[in-house]
Scaffold this motif. Sequence first.
Motif, PDB file in Angstrom:
ATOM      1  N   GLN C 411     116.010   9.731  36.923  1.00 28.24           N
ATOM      2  CA  GLN C 411     116.375   8.614  37.634  1.00 28.24           C
ATOM      3  C   GLN C 411     115.333   7.538  37.016  1.00 28.24           C
ATOM      4  N   VAL C 412     114.345   7.761  36.522  1.00 27.24           N
ATOM      5  CA  VAL C 412     113.277   7.053  36.140  1.00 27.24           C
ATOM      6  C   VAL C 412     113.690   6.286  34.887  1.00 27.24           C
ATOM      7  N   GLY C 413     113.594   4.868  34.859  1.00 27.31           N
ATOM      8  CA  GLY C 413     114.148   4.122  33.747  1.00 27.31           C
ATOM      9  C   GLY C 413     113.477   4.350  32.409  1.00 27.31           C
ATOM     10  N   PHE C 414     112.417   4.751  32.426  1.00 29.18           N
ATOM     11  CA  PHE C 414     111.852   5.083  30.988  1.00 29.18           C
ATOM     12  C   PHE C 414     110.854   6.250  31.174  1.00 29.18           C
ATOM     13  N   LYS C 415     111.291   7.330  30.356  1.00 29.46           N
ATOM     14  CA  LYS C 415     110.354   8.594  30.424  1.00 29.46           C
ATOM     15  C   LYS C 415     109.964   8.817  29.275  1.00 29.46           C
ATOM     16  N   VAL C 416     108.440   8.904  29.213  1.00 27.72           N
ATOM     17  CA  VAL C 416     107.660   9.355  27.912  1.00 27.72           C
ATOM     18  C   VAL C 416     107.346  10.704  27.726  1.00 27.72           C
ATOM     19  N   SER C 417     107.594  11.406  26.705  1.00 26.17           N
ATOM     20  CA  SER C 417     106.785  12.751  26.707  1.00 26.17           C
ATOM     21  C   SER C 417     105.800  12.853  25.539  1.00 26.17           C
ATOM     22  N   PHE C 418     104.491  13.255  25.864  1.00 27.69           N
ATOM     23  CA  PHE C 418     103.537  13.561  25.048  1.00 27.69           C
ATOM     24  C   PHE C 418     103.506  15.023  24.366  1.00 27.69           C
ATOM     25  N   ALA C 419     104.582  15.730  24.660  1.00 30.31           N
ATOM     26  CA  ALA C 419     104.828  17.096  24.382  1.00 30.31           C
ATOM     27  C   ALA C 419     104.567  17.362  22.722  1.00 30.31           C
ATOM     28  N   THR C 420     103.773  18.355  22.334  1.00 30.94           N
ATOM     29  CA  THR C 420     103.736  18.638  21.069  1.00 30.94           C
ATOM     30  C   THR C 420     105.007  19.172  20.540  1.00 30.94           C
ATOM     31  N   ALA C 421     105.492  20.221  21.336  1.00 33.56           N
ATOM     32  CA  ALA C 421     106.570  20.892  21.169  1.00 33.56           C
ATOM     33  C   ALA C 421     107.727  20.725  21.916  1.00 33.56           C
ATOM     34  N   LEU C 433     106.326  10.992  21.938  1.00 33.06           N
ATOM     35  CA  LEU C 433     105.143  10.689  21.298  1.00 33.06           C
ATOM     36  C   LEU C 433     104.241  11.942  21.103  1.00 33.06           C
ATOM     37  N   PRO C 434     104.543  12.937  20.181  1.00 28.97           N
ATOM     38  CA  PRO C 434     104.015  14.379  20.222  1.00 28.97           C
ATOM     39  C   PRO C 434     102.537  14.179  19.703  1.00 28.97           C
ATOM     40  N   ASP C 435     102.063  15.156  20.826  1.00 29.81           N
ATOM     41  CA  ASP C 435     100.509  15.077  20.835  1.00 29.81           C
ATOM     42  C   ASP C 435     100.080  15.901  19.637  1.00 29.81           C
ATOM     43  N   ARG C 436      98.813  15.866  19.418  1.00 29.06           N
ATOM     44  CA  ARG C 436      98.196  16.973  18.644  1.00 29.06           C
ATOM     45  C   ARG C 436      98.167  18.312  19.002  1.00 29.06           C
ATOM     46  N   HIS C 437      98.202  19.404  18.478  1.00 35.62           N
ATOM     47  CA  HIS C 437      97.557  20.853  18.816  1.00 35.62           C
ATOM     48  C   HIS C 437      96.176  20.852  19.081  1.00 35.62           C
ATOM     49  N   PHE C 438      95.643  21.412  20.108  1.00 36.12           N
ATOM     50  CA  PHE C 438      94.170  21.279  20.240  1.00 36.12           C
ATOM     51  C   PHE C 438      93.264  21.622  19.023  1.00 36.12           C
ATOM     52  N   LEU C 439      93.929  22.376  18.252  1.00 32.01           N
ATOM     53  CA  LEU C 439      93.171  22.722  16.858  1.00 32.01           C
ATOM     54  C   LEU C 439      93.114  21.634  16.190  1.00 32.01           C
ATOM     55  N   LYS C 468     100.069  12.564  16.788  1.00 33.93           N
ATOM     56  CA  LYS C 468      98.983  11.765  16.991  1.00 33.93           C
ATOM     57  C   LYS C 468      98.287  12.306  18.137  1.00 33.93           C
ATOM     58  N   GLN C 469      97.011  12.175  18.362  1.00 32.13           N
ATOM     59  CA  GLN C 469      96.539  12.716  19.479  1.00 32.13           C
ATOM     60  C   GLN C 469      96.782  11.790  20.684  1.00 32.13           C
ATOM     61  N   THR C 470      97.083  12.202  22.007  1.00 28.74           N
ATOM     62  CA  THR C 470      97.533  11.230  22.980  1.00 28.74           C
ATOM     63  C   THR C 470      96.337  10.389  23.587  1.00 28.74           C
ATOM     64  N   GLY C 471      95.150  10.697  23.229  1.00 25.84           N
ATOM     65  CA  GLY C 471      93.962   9.820  23.852  1.00 25.84           C
ATOM     66  C   GLY C 471      94.034   8.885  22.815  1.00 25.84           C
ATOM     67  N   ASP C 472      94.523   8.804  21.663  1.00 27.87           N
ATOM     68  CA  ASP C 472      94.375   7.651  20.683  1.00 27.87           C
ATOM     69  C   ASP C 472      95.583   6.783  21.127  1.00 27.87           C
ATOM     70  N   VAL C 473      96.790   7.447  21.485  1.00 30.17           N
ATOM     71  CA  VAL C 473      97.733   6.661  21.989  1.00 30.17           C
ATOM     72  C   VAL C 473      97.644   5.787  23.081  1.00 30.17           C
ATOM     73  N   LEU C 474      97.051   6.319  23.784  1.00 23.37           N
ATOM     74  CA  LEU C 474      96.658   5.541  25.138  1.00 23.37           C
ATOM     75  C   LEU C 474      95.610   4.371  24.942  1.00 23.37           C
ATOM     76  N   LEU C 475      94.760   4.824  24.144  1.00 26.71           N
ATOM     77  CA  LEU C 475      93.770   3.609  23.695  1.00 26.71           C
ATOM     78  C   LEU C 475      94.562   2.454  23.084  1.00 26.71           C
ATOM     79  N   SER C 476      95.590   2.879  22.034  1.00 25.84           N
ATOM     80  CA  SER C 476      95.945   1.787  21.162  1.00 25.84           C
ATOM     81  C   SER C 476      96.893   1.184  22.355  1.00 25.84           C
ATOM     82  N   VAL C 477      97.862   1.621  22.995  1.00 19.65           N
ATOM     83  CA  VAL C 477      98.667   1.076  24.013  1.00 19.65           C
ATOM     84  C   VAL C 477      97.804   0.210  24.740  1.00 19.65           C
ATOM     85  N   ALA C 478      96.593   0.624  25.153  1.00 23.97           N
ATOM     86  CA  ALA C 478      96.007  -0.306  26.218  1.00 23.97           C
ATOM     87  C   ALA C 478      95.578  -1.363  25.515  1.00 23.97           C
TER      88      ALA C 478
END
Lengths: 455, 178, 1010
Positions: C411-421, C433-439, C468-478
């Motif tokens: 029901q949520v209007g906009f759903k974002v997933s940072f899943a790698t796979a 917005l696929p996150d990077r694998h931790f390696l 792209k690492q989710t941390g980077d995404v959050l920073l740039s979105v902010a």
Amino acid sequence: MATATKERGALTHPDVQHLSDVNRDVLKALGRPGKGWWALLSLCMAGMGLFFAAWGWQIYRGIGVSGLMSPVGWGVYITTFVFWVGIAHSGTLISAILFLFRAPWRQSVYRIAEAMTVFAVMTAGLFPLIHVGRIWHAYWLVPYPNSRFLWPNFKSPLVWDVFAVTTYFTVSATFFFLGCIPDIAAARDAAKGLRKKLYSLISLGWRGTDSQWHHFGKAYIFLAALATPLVLSVHSVVSWDFAMSIVPGWHATIFAPYFVAGAIYSGVGMVITLAVPMRKIFGLEAYLTTKHFDALAKLCLLTSMIVLYAYLSEFFIAWYSGEEIERTAFWNRLFGTYWWATWTMLVCNGIVPIMLWFKRVRYSIPALFVISIFINIGMWFERYVIVVTSLHHEYEPWAWGIYRPSIYEVSILIGSFAWFGFWFLLFTRLLPPVAIAELKEVLPPPLRKQAKEAH
Amino acid sequence: MSAMVKDGNVLLASYEYLDSTVDAIENLRKAGFKTVKAYAPYPEHHIEAALGYGQSPVRVFTLVGGLTGTATGFAFTTWTSMDWPLVVGGKPIVSIPAYVIIAFELTVLFGALATIIGLFILSRLPDLKPSVIYDPEFSSGRYGVYVEAPAERVDEARRILNAQEPAELREGTEAAHA
Amino acid sequence: MTMTDGIKRRDFLKVLGVTGAGATLTGCSTQGVERLLPYVVMPEDITPGVATWYTTVCEGCSAQCGMWVRTREGRAVKVEGNPNHPVSHGALCAKGHATLQHLYNPDRYAGPMVREGGTLRPITWEEGEAMLAQRIQSAAGNVLYVGQAAGPTMSGLVDQFVGTVGGRSVQYDAVSSAPLREAARIAFGVNALPRYDMGSARFLISFGDDFVEYGASPVAHQRGFAHMAAADEHGSKGRFVYAGPRLSLTGQNADEWVPIKAGSEAALALGMASIIAGDGAAAGPYASVLAAYDARSAAEAAGVSEATVRELAERFASEGPSLAMGPGVGSHHRNATAAHLAVLILNAVAGNVGRTLHLEGGPNSAARPYSEMESAIRAMAGGQVGVVMVHGANPAYTLPQSSGFAEAFGQVGFKVSFATAPDETSAMADLILPDRHFLESWGDSMPKAGVMALRQPVMQDVPHFDSKQTGDVLLSVASRLGSPLGAVTFYEYLRNAHQAMHMPAMGDFETQWREALKRGVMEHDIEMSGTVPELRAPDTALVFDAPALDGDGDLTLMVYPSSRFGAGEFSNAPWMQELPDPVSKIMWHGWVEMNPATAEARGLREGDIVTVASSHGSVDVPVWPYPGIREDVVALAMGGGHTDYGRWANGNGVNAMALLPAVAEQPSGAFVTMATRVSVSPTGQRRRLATNDGSNGDQHDRPIAPAMALADLGHGGGEHEGDHGPLKELQGGGGFIPVDAEGGAPAAFPLAGAEYGQYADKENTARWGLAIDLDKCTGCSACVTACQAENNIPWVGEEQALMGREMHWMRIERYYEHVDASEASHLDIRFLPMLCQHCGNAPCEPVCPVFATYHTPEGVNAQIYNRCVGTRYCANNCPYKVRVFNWYRYSSENVPDPMNWQFNPDVTVRDNGVMEKCSLCMHRVREAENKVALEGRGTIPGDGEIVVACQQSCPAEAIVFGNLRDPNSRVAQLVQSERTYRVLDEFINTQPGVNYLKKVTFHAVSGGHE
């Protein structure tokens, strides 16, 4: 001259009067093939289609299309290999050993038996190739000088096999062909047109002169003398494929004689299976008499008893050794997953032949035919039991496993019979199925004196 | 290599009966004819005896072939093992018992092949040239006697052969080569 | 024409090059063995053919072990434990190894995507971030961030981000220790997980805590456990009692099993405590609680005899230092916190607090509870959420339908997933917005107080996937939203965070940072408060009774985290799918565990497919009869039944969550896994189980995995079953007489019969061998996967595994000797890591017609793949059945690009139709030998210089590799032990180079070859 005739005890029909009757009767078989023959031939060719299709797919896709797995690395293929090698045995046995012992009933059956030998080895020889994981490298088992001077491991029973089987094939084929030469010459003299050309070629210009017969006789004896120990050795070597390992159920000193007996047993069985229909179809009743079948049946009876003895002593020794792993292996054979195979083997090879004790059975062609079928089935299952039940239940309980043959293995098994049958059918039409010259040897020779007295 | 017989004849008689054949041969040889040959539909030792055959030298081939095989068997297996020594299963590099089997098989193989070669050499096989001095009946029911007679003795030979009532008697000048 | 006239040097080289290339192309028979990287400009840190190692932190589970990653030509090919890491001490679990298969997983998202009309459209990162920023803006502060336990800095960033854009963040992890943390808070006022010091305990009782499989740190716990439970040279050995309705892998390692009723942990613990307290131990504010309990009440509640309870209590008090551990995730029932509290009380009255159980506060490694998630779901359902961002967590799969997550999320209007796979949750997302694998990414972790471990990219991100690492995404979105968070990249953010924490006393930050990246960890000694916390009066009302269960079925359902899949994160790693489950030994498909008696009573046999039904749902799953589970309990593992998780996960097994209600335990708020009763009814169908256990755990009295009673230690072993006795030979009159067996001690090399030919003069060679201590082995199977990763061992898939064709070079055999679910008694389950035994008299060698296997002068049984023709004679003749065959082109057919990037270039990739087996990591041996040769230190590497793959990853340190010929080597020392035996050696004189040290039992080992 009268003395000359005494030693001869021909087991042929009384109405074979003159030497030339033999040519007449035997060469008749080489006449126009009937519908039945063509039907059988096309059946065999269909079977060969199945055979090569299955094999081709296996080569393309990988040996995984078989049901083989860990721990059962050998299955239907090796079983069938040993089966056909076994079939191959009685041929040379009947021919060579009985020749040396001057068994009077040999002449009529040995040609069929030898042909069977040659074709059976040709069939058996395919199975190691079918079986290996990388057939394109199978030639590495042959010692040939290569850039890195890699030689095969002569300590491996498989290399012994390569030598034993190829030698056996070469010698049997030579022996078979040598025996054929005078009869092909006879066929040549009776034939016309293309066949005449063909026969003249393969009879190597035989004319039956004194010197030819002289050396021929000697050569034949020596070949027989060489072939006899060979017959015994080949299946011993095959048995060592198993006996040289440490697998419980394989590692047994009794294997060589046990396998040889089994081989002769199955071989003679197959000779009966083949001789019965040929006798009917080609009207060779005069040459393949019930006396011959009686002799074959007795040979079956003897070897079946040896085989049964081997089975029983295996079970006894397993128990007597007190060796837990050995005991389990044989207990598992009787009552484990593959009990049905073991009991099929015991019934076909141990119980059914008991009927051969009765003269009436030995003299009844239909009965013998049925029994010979049982023998063939029983001997295939014997090898299946030895190969599979021993492997699936070895030392390491964790690694026990069940093997289930795949459709491809079954197709190749069936196809191998077609392949064998194909060659045998060709033989029945192209070569005299009964040894003409040797039959004449045992016929009373025509003597002028007797002819005079007759008038 | 058929050749003309120097001013003489060759005679070929075919007989229905064994004893007449044997008698003919014996008489010819008594009379001192050099080249007497016989044809038979099966190996007939009376004829061989009449022609005075001894032991066939084929056996020498067999023996030599066999021994060569044995030697090869042991030599080859041993050499290849030493050529690149690898330990398998803690067994000796050169394990004679194992090699006995190879040696045995090669003995039989070489022996058999040598025998065949011997036979072919001695009885001049294969020989695909058609020859007039032959009768298809020889592979069926009749025996044949062949003799080469110099011109002056042709009649004598003919008499001896006829004495045994041949089913057929042929004469010619072309000598058989076998 | 000649070199002198005409032909130019350059042309000549061209020709050379072409022909060379030709040779390379034609010379290689197997595709995808290795990508050749032509170096125009040599990248730093990369020397072709030489491995480069990077430290990082494993994110496979919440334990966050230290990692060393081996890279070749810029590709990560193997992960290993980082020996510098103060928690994991250089070991790694099977899942840790499998993280590589997530990195190279072909199912990973290829790049950022947006869902339009049900289908995903690739977009650029630019578009994606712009879209997200714009949506967040319009969401006006109603942002929900659903995450999973992450490193401190990342969590910090998330909180900061959520704080800035307005909204809230929740964490959800299906495997959580919330009840333990809550109990510790109630009991001692410490809001953190207690730290168990198993190593120094002598009597250990676990009320269902499966520390070998999951929890705070399985690797560290196993290490401590092995130290405590394995017999040492003085013949002393700690005792481990497992009290629970089902034997987990942890339970299988116990010396005694008290099969208590499900949910009766509290009663038993309090009963024991009251007996001990009765003897004067201080129960503090809980004395009144204890007064209500005694041996009888405990015995009744737990379904065991009074004597058992008394005996347990007495030994717990006397055989100290002791330690009790509370129920694990598998037994998180409605009173889980109370049960944990009871166990803490037991520890307190036994005086274990401060001795074996430490409460230092420290990191908050337990995920926040399910109750938070519940409220988040309500918020989503109530339409109070404008944008939901999911990172790491996969609630659509790990939560039951009844939780209503899927509906609410939808029901949520906009759903974002940072899943790698792809996963079940991202399958519903609008923006991916696929996150990077931790390696491939930066991060940090705080495994314990005073320890900070850094995570760094060990390779360039895999080019197949534009992540792209989710941390980077959050920073740039902010910053797009006009409120930058003080850094442009997450790397910068991370550095800043650490610089902020940096104390000048510790020296220059830059050097310390570098050092940390090199070692993988920063340790600053923080002073621990020496005071041991006292029991406090409870501030929450708790009931210690048996928990309520839904439904009216006659069997209690236990749902436990899989030791292979966790809660399902690892289900798409083929290594994990094909690793035989350490308990059931089943591969690929699911099963329900049921006591054989229960199964028999219902006329069920192994492999019968049954419907397991609760009031919340039902699943169809085959039965696996297991003697290690109470008759009134059935158990299902987590991690099966994925629907949108990738090619290897989908459709394998069943999702046990379908049977569970969505209940939060009070007061901890943890998700309740033991919540319902179920009924089991046959469907009439059957299937074969894909197991590698050929004898249902029975070793048929054969000396495969013998044991030795503790009492017999130090008495020279005596005539124990399975003893490596002298060889015997048949004497004339029948019967056997002993003969002096050469090779009785493996150090006596060359072995009898093996000293022939050119080997005789190889005096300066080693005799490589292994010693494996079965008293330490916990059967965790980390070695199996480590071996698979190191040696390019392909997986074969369920259909082939069913035929018995799995390719593992190593297997863990698990034999039941004494397992009794009806009453408390001693437990005897043996583990045996079986691999090529490298026999001195190897039966496999002489039968090979082409010398494809032979004995090296170093005593190794070598297998030359390229020479193999595939007769399979060697496998038939191998009594240990450790040879595996390539029935198909598994390595090329089963391994899709880019998973083949993981192949180890030092090890041949085997083709169709060849035999293979353990090589004793010969490539590692050669590497070390070359090293010592180059350094002019002779020819034989020193002891410990060579560490083989299985040994490296073993958390229990049960495996030792070395030179048997050197009397001072560790392995040679171990082999001298009276416990040493060699499998089947005295039967068939194979003289193996792999030596085992027998398991030591407290009970007398009963007769035969048990």
